[in-house]
Design an enzyme around this catalytic site. Structure first.
Site, PDB file in Angstrom:
ATOM      1  N   SER A 104      -7.749   6.963  -2.051  1.00  0.00           N
ATOM      2  CA  SER A 104      -7.305   5.582  -0.960  1.00  0.00           C
ATOM      3  C   SER A 104      -7.529   4.495  -1.268  1.00  0.00           C
ATOM      4  O   SER A 104      -8.846   4.222  -1.851  1.00  0.00           O
ATOM      5  CB  SER A 104      -7.505   5.666   0.532  1.00  0.00           C
ATOM      6  OG  SER A 104      -6.993   4.832   1.437  1.00  0.00           O
ATOM      7  N   TYR A 131      -2.124   0.366  -1.795  1.00  0.00           N
ATOM      8  CA  TYR A 131      -1.506  -0.574  -0.731  1.00  0.00           C
ATOM      9  C   TYR A 131      -1.480  -2.159  -1.389  1.00  0.00           C
ATOM     10  O   TYR A 131      -2.429  -2.466  -1.963  1.00  0.00           O
ATOM     11  CB  TYR A 131      -2.499  -0.877   0.520  1.00  0.00           C
ATOM     12  CG  TYR A 131      -2.420   0.354   1.522  1.00  0.00           C
ATOM     13  CD1 TYR A 131      -1.296   0.867   1.942  1.00  0.00           C
ATOM     14  CD2 TYR A 131      -3.744   0.925   2.066  1.00  0.00           C
ATOM     15  CE1 TYR A 131      -1.139   1.935   2.771  1.00  0.00           C
ATOM     16  CE2 TYR A 131      -3.657   2.033   2.980  1.00  0.00           C
ATOM     17  CZ  TYR A 131      -2.310   2.364   3.420  1.00  0.00           C
ATOM     18  OH  TYR A 131      -2.556   3.471   4.169  1.00  0.00           O
ATOM     19  N   THR A 157       2.260   3.475  -1.353  1.00  0.00           N
ATOM     20  CA  THR A 157       2.509   3.616   0.071  1.00  0.00           C
ATOM     21  C   THR A 157       3.615   2.551   0.769  1.00  0.00           C
ATOM     22  O   THR A 157       3.314   1.324   0.569  1.00  0.00           O
ATOM     23  CB  THR A 157       1.232   3.642   0.916  1.00  0.00           C
ATOM     24  OG1 THR A 157       0.788   4.780   0.672  1.00  0.00           O
ATOM     25  CG2 THR A 157       1.673   3.765   2.495  1.00  0.00           C
ATOM     26  N   LYS A 225       5.618   6.990  -1.805  1.00  0.00           N
ATOM     27  CA  LYS A 225       4.734   7.821  -0.804  1.00  0.00           C
ATOM     28  C   LYS A 225       5.493   7.068   0.674  1.00  0.00           C
ATOM     29  O   LYS A 225       5.169   5.808   0.890  1.00  0.00           O
ATOM     30  CB  LYS A 225       3.583   7.872  -0.408  1.00  0.00           C
ATOM     31  CG  LYS A 225       2.970   8.693   0.772  1.00  0.00           C
ATOM     32  CD  LYS A 225       1.415   8.907   0.583  1.00  0.00           C
ATOM     33  CE  LYS A 225       0.870   9.618   1.725  1.00  0.00           C
ATOM     34  NZ  LYS A 225       0.790   8.894   2.938  1.00  0.00           N
ATOM     35  N   HIS A 249       3.446   9.018   7.492  1.00  0.00           N
ATOM     36  CA  HIS A 249       1.939   8.709   7.375  1.00  0.00           C
ATOM     37  C   HIS A 249       1.266   9.276   8.535  1.00  0.00           C
ATOM     38  O   HIS A 249       0.586   8.896   9.305  1.00  0.00           O
ATOM     39  CB  HIS A 249       1.933   6.928   7.782  1.00  0.00           C
ATOM     40  CG  HIS A 249       0.841   6.208   7.138  1.00  0.00           C
ATOM     41  ND1 HIS A 249       1.095   5.544   6.302  1.00  0.00           N
ATOM     42  CD2 HIS A 249      -0.436   6.366   7.422  1.00  0.00           C
ATOM     43  CE1 HIS A 249      -0.204   5.107   5.601  1.00  0.00           C
ATOM     44  NE2 HIS A 249      -0.955   5.391   6.663  1.00  0.00           N
TER      45      HIS A 249
END
Length: 360
Positions: A104, A131, A157, A225, A249
């Site tokens: 992440s 992100y 994402t 995603k 999510h």
């Protein structure tokens, strides 16, 4: 799966309530997180009889990587809240098990140390979840480090233009990090940490056309995603995505969003094999993996199941790498067992004939 329920119960008893609620909680009234798991139970399995299943092989090839089973570890934030080794333990467990770990952006371990940990445990197979920050130059700097440290894909994402309203998190307030633990910027130099602070927020201006500069900045393929609509899957293909992940999510963004098991069939039909389709959300056992593949997925990602293992799994119940490994091995074994029981020897043998959709 009973193991996962037990690990969640152990985690709830072991960690502060704010930490447990951070991972277990979801947006709004938490309908979507519940319906994600429930929807898989509305996909009945239709076994075929008297098929030779003496040699079942659940392994798959995914974007050039051979995996023991179509089960990947999804990106989950701030894993040192649950165990001192955090992301390092998860990456090691995935590498040792022949799986794939996705780190992440919002991690408590820098991408370089995660890469080093994974390389020491087994053949490297790792992705980086991105992100996009409002400061694009900082994002480019992160992407260059991602490529330099052997990550093979960037997982963008696309369902967090703004954060979902998560009532449990709001009730507790910000979750304090353990002493000595920080959220990484992934901007640290490889000779030591940078003084640059963590940048908050997400770039709400992100558009399909931005996949091109992400690919250019990293030199890597891009996985999208957060796709729930077939039209978005087609746009992902049009803009050069290597794969899409059908995801809401984990119910943490828009409460009332369509369960991923329901969205998967239409997305897979639209994609029609042109790129791999992955799915997450509510997958809790090998039978769910088989359901997903029969509906058109190429692989699944799991999140909450392995972080419960990270917190409280393993032979001594202390979590860490052994706890994540326990969850992965259980899911891989259960997937092979479910394949045999539906009358398939390989994941590629699964198709619509192996399922019946109840009430869809």
């Amino acid at each position: 799966m009973l193991l996962l329920r037990e690990l969640e119960d152990r985690t709830r008893a072991r960690v502060p309530a704010a930490v447990y609620d951070y991972y277990a909680g979801a947006a709004g009234d938490e309908r979507t997180v519940a319906e994600n798991a429930e929807a898989w139970q509305h996909v009945w399995l239709r076994p075929r009889a008297l098929v030779d299943v003496g040699a079942v092989d659940p392994s798959v090839e995914l974007l050039g990587t051979r995996l023991r089973a179509p089960v990947l570890l999804a990106p989950v934030a701030a894993q040192r809240l649950l165990h001192p080794d955090g992301e390092l333990a998860s990456a090691r467990a995935a590498a040792a098990a022949g799986s794939l770990y996705c780190l992440s952006t919002r991690a408590t371990a820098d991408l370089a140390e995660v890469a080093q940990a994974a390389d020491a445990a087994g053949p490297p197979a790792r992705w980086f979840q991105l992100y996009v920050q409002p400061d694009r130059e900082r994002t480019v700097a992160v992407l260059r480090r991602v490529a330099a440290h052997g990550y093979s894909r960037v997982v963008v994402t696309v369902d967090v233009a703004v954060p979902g309203r998560r009532e449990r998190e709001l009730a507790h307030g910000p979750v304090p990090l353990p002493e000595g633990v920080t959220m990484t910027t992934h901007l640290d130099g490889d000779d030591g940490p940078t003084a640059k602070p963590m940048v908050g927020g997400w770039d709400a201006r992100l558009r399909w056309e931005d996949l091109a500069w992400i690919r250019e900045a990293s030199g890597l393929g891009v996985v999208v995603k957060g796709v729930l609509d077939p039209a978005d899957a087609l746009l992902a293909i049009e803009h050069g995505a290597d794969a899409v992940v059908v995801s809401n999510h984990g119910g943490r963004q828009l409460d009332g969003a369509i369960p991923t098991a329901v969205a998967l069939r239409e997305v897979a039909a639209a994609v029609a094999g042109r790129i791999p389709v992955l799915v997450d959300g509510g997958v809790r056992c090998g039978a769910d993996v088989v359901r997903a593949l029969a509906l058109g997925a190429d692989a699944v990602l799991v999140g909450r199941p392995y972080v419960w293992g990270l917190a409280a799994g393993g032979p001594d119940g202390r979590g860490g790498q052994a706890g994540v490994a326990e969850v992965l091995e259980a899911l891989i074994d259960d997937t092979a067992r479910a394949l045999a029981l539906v009358g398939a020897t390989r994941c590629a043998d699964l198709g619509p004939g192996h399922v019946h959709l109840r009430g869809w």
